[in-house]
Design a protein around this motif. Structure first.
Motif, PDB file in Angstrom:
ATOM      1  N   ALA A  52       7.334 -10.778   2.273  1.00  0.00           N
ATOM      2  CA  ALA A  52       8.238 -11.078   3.385  1.00  0.00           C
ATOM      3  C   ALA A  52       9.705 -10.842   3.056  1.00  0.00           C
ATOM      4  O   ALA A  52      10.526 -10.694   3.960  1.00  0.00           O
ATOM      5  CB  ALA A  52       8.033 -12.519   3.849  1.00  0.00           C
ATOM      6  N   LYS A  53      10.053 -10.776   1.767  1.00  0.00           N
ATOM      7  CA  LYS A  53      11.462 -10.558   1.398  1.00  0.00           C
ATOM      8  C   LYS A  53      11.899  -9.120   1.672  1.00  0.00           C
ATOM      9  O   LYS A  53      13.086  -8.819   1.661  1.00  0.00           O
ATOM     10  CB  LYS A  53      11.678 -10.890  -0.077  1.00  0.00           C
ATOM     11  N   PHE A  54      10.920  -8.231   1.931  1.00  0.00           N
ATOM     12  CA  PHE A  54      11.226  -6.851   2.303  1.00  0.00           C
ATOM     13  C   PHE A  54      10.857  -6.644   3.775  1.00  0.00           C
ATOM     14  O   PHE A  54       9.922  -7.269   4.265  1.00  0.00           O
ATOM     15  CB  PHE A  54      10.440  -5.858   1.439  1.00  0.00           C
ATOM     16  N   PRO A  55      11.570  -5.774   4.486  1.00  0.00           N
ATOM     17  CA  PRO A  55      11.249  -5.566   5.909  1.00  0.00           C
ATOM     18  C   PRO A  55       9.914  -4.855   6.103  1.00  0.00           C
ATOM     19  O   PRO A  55       9.580  -3.943   5.338  1.00  0.00           O
ATOM     20  CB  PRO A  55      12.410  -4.687   6.412  1.00  0.00           C
ATOM     21  N   MET A  56       9.157  -5.293   7.092  1.00  0.00           N
ATOM     22  CA  MET A  56       7.926  -4.607   7.453  1.00  0.00           C
ATOM     23  C   MET A  56       8.263  -3.293   8.137  1.00  0.00           C
ATOM     24  O   MET A  56       9.183  -3.230   8.966  1.00  0.00           O
ATOM     25  CB  MET A  56       7.089  -5.476   8.398  1.00  0.00           C
ATOM     26  N   ILE A  57       7.558  -2.225   7.807  1.00  0.00           N
ATOM     27  CA  ILE A  57       7.747  -0.927   8.448  1.00  0.00           C
ATOM     28  C   ILE A  57       6.650  -0.751   9.492  1.00  0.00           C
ATOM     29  O   ILE A  57       5.453  -0.724   9.158  1.00  0.00           O
ATOM     30  CB  ILE A  57       7.692   0.226   7.428  1.00  0.00           C
ATOM     31  N   ALA A  58       7.042  -0.665  10.756  1.00  0.00           N
ATOM     32  CA  ALA A  58       6.087  -0.540  11.860  1.00  0.00           C
ATOM     33  C   ALA A  58       6.121   0.879  12.422  1.00  0.00           C
ATOM     34  O   ALA A  58       7.199   1.421  12.684  1.00  0.00           O
ATOM     35  CB  ALA A  58       6.402  -1.552  12.953  1.00  0.00           C
ATOM     36  N   VAL A  59       4.957   1.459  12.610  1.00  0.00           N
ATOM     37  CA  VAL A  59       4.838   2.821  13.125  1.00  0.00           C
ATOM     38  C   VAL A  59       3.853   2.818  14.287  1.00  0.00           C
ATOM     39  O   VAL A  59       2.718   2.352  14.129  1.00  0.00           O
ATOM     40  CB  VAL A  59       4.322   3.799  12.042  1.00  0.00           C
ATOM     41  N   ASN A  60       4.269   3.319  15.440  1.00  0.00           N
ATOM     42  CA  ASN A  60       3.350   3.482  16.565  1.00  0.00           C
ATOM     43  C   ASN A  60       2.819   4.912  16.533  1.00  0.00           C
ATOM     44  O   ASN A  60       3.541   5.857  16.857  1.00  0.00           O
ATOM     45  CB  ASN A  60       4.050   3.196  17.893  1.00  0.00           C
ATOM     46  N   CYS A  61       1.572   5.068  16.119  1.00  0.00           N
ATOM     47  CA  CYS A  61       1.006   6.405  15.942  1.00  0.00           C
ATOM     48  C   CYS A  61       0.935   7.186  17.254  1.00  0.00           C
ATOM     49  O   CYS A  61       0.922   8.418  17.252  1.00  0.00           O
ATOM     50  CB  CYS A  61      -0.387   6.294  15.323  1.00  0.00           C
ATOM     51  N   ALA A  62       0.874   6.486  18.380  1.00  0.00           N
ATOM     52  CA  ALA A  62       0.779   7.164  19.676  1.00  0.00           C
ATOM     53  C   ALA A  62       2.101   7.769  20.106  1.00  0.00           C
ATOM     54  O   ALA A  62       2.137   8.620  20.986  1.00  0.00           O
ATOM     55  CB  ALA A  62       0.293   6.179  20.739  1.00  0.00           C
ATOM     56  N   SER A  63       3.209   7.341  19.500  1.00  0.00           N
ATOM     57  CA  SER A  63       4.528   7.814  19.938  1.00  0.00           C
ATOM     58  C   SER A  63       5.041   8.988  19.112  1.00  0.00           C
ATOM     59  O   SER A  63       6.107   9.520  19.397  1.00  0.00           O
ATOM     60  CB  SER A  63       5.544   6.661  19.867  1.00  0.00           C
ATOM     61  N   LEU A  73       5.203  10.156   8.138  1.00  0.00           N
ATOM     62  CA  LEU A  73       4.570   9.174   7.255  1.00  0.00           C
ATOM     63  C   LEU A  73       4.852   9.444   5.778  1.00  0.00           C
ATOM     64  O   LEU A  73       5.111   8.510   5.015  1.00  0.00           O
ATOM     65  CB  LEU A  73       3.059   9.155   7.480  1.00  0.00           C
ATOM     66  N   PHE A  74       4.804  10.719   5.379  1.00  0.00           N
ATOM     67  CA  PHE A  74       4.836  11.027   3.951  1.00  0.00           C
ATOM     68  C   PHE A  74       6.096  11.740   3.487  1.00  0.00           C
ATOM     69  O   PHE A  74       6.297  11.909   2.285  1.00  0.00           O
ATOM     70  CB  PHE A  74       3.598  11.848   3.581  1.00  0.00           C
ATOM     71  N   GLY A  75       6.962  12.150   4.424  1.00  0.00           N
ATOM     72  CA  GLY A  75       8.216  12.785   4.042  1.00  0.00           C
ATOM     73  C   GLY A  75       8.037  14.221   3.585  1.00  0.00           C
ATOM     74  O   GLY A  75       6.928  14.773   3.601  1.00  0.00           O
ATOM     75  N   GLY A  90       9.422   9.483   3.516  1.00  0.00           N
ATOM     76  CA  GLY A  90       8.621   9.117   4.675  1.00  0.00           C
ATOM     77  C   GLY A  90       8.527   7.611   4.844  1.00  0.00           C
ATOM     78  O   GLY A  90       9.005   6.836   4.016  1.00  0.00           O
ATOM     79  N   LEU A  91       7.887   7.198   5.921  1.00  0.00           N
ATOM     80  CA  LEU A  91       7.796   5.773   6.237  1.00  0.00           C
ATOM     81  C   LEU A  91       6.899   5.013   5.262  1.00  0.00           C
ATOM     82  O   LEU A  91       7.088   3.819   5.035  1.00  0.00           O
ATOM     83  CB  LEU A  91       7.284   5.607   7.673  1.00  0.00           C
ATOM     84  N   VAL A  92       5.928   5.715   4.657  1.00  0.00           N
ATOM     85  CA  VAL A  92       5.082   5.054   3.661  1.00  0.00           C
ATOM     86  C   VAL A  92       5.918   4.660   2.446  1.00  0.00           C
ATOM     87  O   VAL A  92       5.827   3.534   1.952  1.00  0.00           O
ATOM     88  CB  VAL A  92       3.911   5.964   3.241  1.00  0.00           C
ATOM     89  N   GLU A  93       6.765   5.579   1.982  1.00  0.00           N
ATOM     90  CA  GLU A  93       7.650   5.258   0.853  1.00  0.00           C
ATOM     91  C   GLU A  93       8.624   4.154   1.222  1.00  0.00           C
ATOM     92  O   GLU A  93       8.959   3.293   0.398  1.00  0.00           O
ATOM     93  CB  GLU A  93       8.416   6.496   0.402  1.00  0.00           C
ATOM     94  N   ALA A  94       9.074   4.165   2.473  1.00  0.00           N
ATOM     95  CA  ALA A  94      10.007   3.132   2.922  1.00  0.00           C
ATOM     96  C   ALA A  94       9.364   1.750   2.888  1.00  0.00           C
ATOM     97  O   ALA A  94      10.058   0.735   2.780  1.00  0.00           O
ATOM     98  CB  ALA A  94      10.511   3.447   4.333  1.00  0.00           C
ATOM     99  N   ALA A  95       8.032   1.716   2.956  1.00  0.00           N
ATOM    100  CA  ALA A  95       7.312   0.438   2.948  1.00  0.00           C
ATOM    101  C   ALA A  95       6.887   0.016   1.541  1.00  0.00           C
ATOM    102  O   ALA A  95       6.149  -0.963   1.391  1.00  0.00           O
ATOM    103  CB  ALA A  95       6.074   0.535   3.841  1.00  0.00           C
ATOM    104  N   ASP A  96       7.340   0.730   0.515  1.00  0.00           N
ATOM    105  CA  ASP A  96       6.976   0.376  -0.862  1.00  0.00           C
ATOM    106  C   ASP A  96       7.368  -1.075  -1.147  1.00  0.00           C
ATOM    107  O   ASP A  96       8.473  -1.513  -0.816  1.00  0.00           O
ATOM    108  CB  ASP A  96       7.705   1.318  -1.832  1.00  0.00           C
ATOM    109  N   ASN A  97       6.451  -1.814  -1.730  1.00  0.00           N
ATOM    110  CA  ASN A  97       6.608  -3.253  -2.031  1.00  0.00           C
ATOM    111  C   ASN A  97       6.578  -4.137  -0.780  1.00  0.00           C
ATOM    112  O   ASN A  97       6.838  -5.338  -0.866  1.00  0.00           O
ATOM    113  CB  ASN A  97       7.901  -3.531  -2.809  1.00  0.00           C
ATOM    114  N   SER A  98       6.271  -3.539   0.375  1.00  0.00           N
ATOM    115  CA  SER A  98       6.280  -4.301   1.619  1.00  0.00           C
ATOM    116  C   SER A  98       4.990  -4.044   2.387  1.00  0.00           C
ATOM    117  O   SER A  98       3.960  -3.715   1.818  1.00  0.00           O
ATOM    118  CB  SER A  98       7.515  -3.944   2.454  1.00  0.00           C
ATOM    119  N   THR A  99       5.070  -4.202   3.705  1.00  0.00           N
ATOM    120  CA  THR A  99       3.915  -4.032   4.588  1.00  0.00           C
ATOM    121  C   THR A  99       4.126  -2.818   5.479  1.00  0.00           C
ATOM    122  O   THR A  99       5.198  -2.658   6.072  1.00  0.00           O
ATOM    123  CB  THR A  99       3.729  -5.278   5.477  1.00  0.00           C
ATOM    124  N   LEU A 100       3.122  -1.968   5.583  1.00  0.00           N
ATOM    125  CA  LEU A 100       3.137  -0.843   6.515  1.00  0.00           C
ATOM    126  C   LEU A 100       2.195  -1.180   7.663  1.00  0.00           C
ATOM    127  O   LEU A 100       0.997  -1.405   7.455  1.00  0.00           O
ATOM    128  CB  LEU A 100       2.680   0.446   5.826  1.00  0.00           C
TER     129      LEU A 100
END
Length: 317
Positions: A52-63, A73-75, A90-100
């Motif tokens: 929770a100390k890191f921001p969750m990265i949310a991705v809407n796959c339909a958009s 996703l992968f940069g 990418g957004l997966v790397e941005a979610a490192d140590n957090s929640t994707l």
């Protein structure tokens, strides 16, 4: 603390499940109809976890268009494709140590599904344009209103990815199955809008409340929120809310339940062209023609936003 409202047995069970699984790194699949609050559940899982100390990265796959999904996703590395003048995470790397959080995962293209499977198996990614891999530590939460098992049978979703995602499944109840929770949500949403617009409402008339209670709410909490916001616009300076302030489609049925919207199937597959056009037109009228409204309409219809735009152009809506 969970940011959700409801005291029905189904919701109390859901709260217990969230508190049990949240502290773990386990992959979670959230299933439920459109508008039931799947992202709220994902955020509760994140906030109650050590990440929770890191921001969750949310991705809407339909958009995200299919052609851009893997890059988002992968940069990519510099020079990976025309116009790639610099490297991009990418957004997966941005979610490192957090929640994707991957919302509407049923819209993920098969190529991206293969890369996501590798991420879950190896805990590493590879940017577009390079063979170099990078280790990432993420907790994956996915959500869908689709039947992924049926999509697997239809060849639209990878079976191996489905089994990787379906470690813990949380099922969100439809609003129509939550009993008295509807009244709690009406009160909460009304108070939120009163605060936002700096207005006071004396309350709902008995008939208005009856109409809201008898409606089946195919769009669930999202539809309820849109209806209450519509009421705020249409009531003008009235102190209270009566039936005349409700959207017309809530007033067209004899018993307030089987409205024209309730009769609209969520899926467009196997519908005739005229029926498909009418279904799209009705849902767009309901959610509005804004970009956000079209996203909600696409979700309700069970299609991607790109497909919705093609249908709108096809039918001249």
């Amino acid at each position: 603390t969970l940011g959700m409202i409801g005291e029905s047995p189904a919701m109390l069970t859901l709260y217990d499940e969230i508190r049990t699984v949240a502290p773990l790194a386990t992959t979670v699949l959230i299933q439920g109809e459109s508008g039931t609050g799947k992202e709220l559940v994902a955020r509760a899982l994140h906030q109650l976890s050590p990440r929770a100390k890191f921001p969750m990265i949310a991705v809407n796959c339909a958009s995200i268009p299919d052609s851009l999904m893997e890059d988002e996703l992968f940069g990519h590395e510099k020079g990976a494709f025309t116009g790639a003048s610099s490297s991009r995470k990418g957004l997966v790397e941005a979610a490192d140590n957090s929640t994707l959080f991957l919302d509407e995962i049923g819209e993920l293209p098969l190529d991206a599904q293969a890369r996501l499977l590798r991420l879950l198996q190896e805990r590493e990614i590879r940017r577009l344009g390079t063979h170099e891999t990078r280790k990432v530590d993420i907790r994956l939460i996915a959500a869908t209103h689709r039947n992924l098992e049926q999509m697997v049978n239809d060849g639209l979703f990878r079976a191996d990815l489905f089994f990787r995602l379906n470690v813990v499944a949380l099922n969100l109840p439809a609003l129509s199955a939550r009993g008295h929770d509807l009244n709690l949500l009406i009160h909460s949403i009304t108070q939120q809008l009163c605060s936002r617009h700096d207005k006071k409402i004396d309350g709902l008339s008995a008939e208005a409340l009856y109409r809201l209670q008898r409606h089946h709410w195919p769009g669930n909490i999202r539809e309820l929120r849109n209806v209450i916001e519509y009421i705020f616009v249409m009531r003008g300076e009235a102190a209270g809310i009566n039936a005349s302030h409700l959207p017309p489609y809530l007033l067209t049925a004899a018993d307030g339940r089987k409205t024209t919207m309730t009769a609209q199937p969520r899926q467009l597959a196997s519908k005739g062209k005229q029926a498909e056009r009418e279904a799209i037109e009705n849902v767009i009228q309901r959610f509005g023609s804004s970009v956000e409204g079209k996203k909600q309409a696409a979700t309700e219809l069970g299609i991607s936003i790109a497909t919705l735009y093609r249908k709108i152009k096809l039918y001249g809506l």
